[in-house]
Design a protein around this motif. Structure first.
Motif: not given
Length: 353
Positions: A47-57
């Motif tokens: 979930w951490h990595l998914l939120v990180t990807f969404c934030s970078l997007h």
């Protein structure tokens, strides 16, 4: 402000961001796991990595950084390897005692030094090696309590150490080889890491905890700490890639042990965790090792830059003294087609904090 000063300022900022965000997320996750009983660490990391990807997007959409595609196979392999290394570290903790798990983490530095020496011909001076030994000794005294060995746990720890070392070395080499920033690499590799952990996470967590992450009772308090943990993880993931890109995998591991010491101290001050004179002695020895490591890295970095500058000066003078027209046996011959040799760039840059 010179380029060197800007680089040093950026490195200090990256190191500070990494320390603050990592210590914050450890305290947050400790409350989530120990107090609220949410023990699904691998799934939480996905979930951490998914939120990180969404934030970078979102940051890409706001044009805060530029998307730079490069070798897709390298990105996929790197992302999957990172996800596997995280899973193996969690398995190592599950199948070993806490003391042996701490020894596993300590083994990452010597393993990284060995791999970089063998495959990248990187040289580490005796002063650097001595400071790392002092650091590892201090962290070992402060954190290692019991060493209960078992075959499966030892194999998992070995695999965790090797995959973690390779993944962190790749983080540094990919940024330099493809000339991409830490943000660009993190943005492209995040989906593969998240998918890998999202697939294996529930299985690993169920194996280690005998509980189902999807059957857990998610109270508002649990959801609050999960969201907070995911938000802090954006800073953690970004600063990890930033530190390794600006310094080296070994320096990142040294920084990781500094975080361990800080977490012990904060745990005693804020959470009233048990603290002994052995912990204090170990932390003090580790701090001495970190100071020596930083000092020797800075000194050797300055010496290397001075030697590079001195090596360039004779070549500059030689190129300035080359005549535009050379005379041989009375005949004029233009020599403007001669290109002076470029200064030799030393790719084996030593560590600097």
């Amino acid at each position: 402000m010179s380029e060197n000063q800007k680089f040093q300022l950026g490195t200090i900022g990256a190191l500070s961001l990494s320390v603050v965000s990592s210590v914050s997320i450890v305290i947050c996750n400790k409350a989530l796991i120990s107090t609220l009983g949410f023990t699904f660490a691998t799934t939480l990391t996905s979930w951490h990595l998914l939120v990180t990807f969404c934030s970078l997007h979102v940051a890409l959409w706001m044009k805060l950084f530029e998307h730079k595609p490069f070798d897709a196979r390298a990105v996929m392999g790197f992302g999957i390897l990172n996800g596997i290394s995280i899973g193996l570290l969690n398995l190592s903790l599950g199948f070993n005692s806490v003391g042996f798990y701490q020894m596993t983490k300590l083994a990452i530095i010597p393993c990284t030094v060995l791999l970089e020496t063998i495959f990248f011909r990187k040289k580490f001076s005796r002063n650097i090696q001595l400071s790392l030994a002092i650091l590892l000794l201090g962290v070992g005294i402060a954190t290692v309590t019991d060493l209960q060995l078992n075959l499966l746990g030892s194999v998992l720890s070995l695999l965790a150490v090797v995959t973690t070392c390779v993944a962190q070395i790749m983080t540094n080499t990919i940024q330099k080889k493809f000339k991409v920033s830490s943000t660009q690499l993190l943005y492209q590799s995040c989906p593969y890491q998240a998918i890998t952990l999202f697939i294996i996470g529930p299985f690993l967590d169920g194996l280690l905890t005998n509980q189902n992450v999807f059957a857990f009772k998610y109270t508002p308090q649990v959801l609050f700490f999960i969201v907070l943990s995911c938000l802090i993880s954006v800073s953690v993931n970004f600063s990890t890639f930033l530190v390794i890109g600006k310094t080296s995998p070994v320096t990142y591991q040294v920084l990781g042990h500094l975080k361990t010491c800080l977490v012990l101290a904060f745990g005693y001050v804020l959470l009233h965790d048990p603290f002994s004179w052995r912990n204090i002695l170990g932390i003090l020895i580790a701090v001495v090792g970190m100071i020596l490591y930083s000092y020797y890295c800075t000194v050797e970095s300055q010496q290397q830059k001075a030697s590079e500058v001195s090596a360039q000066l004779p070549q500059v003078k030689e190129s300035e003294s080359d005549p535009l027209i050379s005379v041989d046996n009375g005949s004029g011959m233009l020599s403007d087609g001669i290109v002076p040799k470029a200064p030799v760039w030393n790719s084996d840059k030593d560590l600097h904090a």
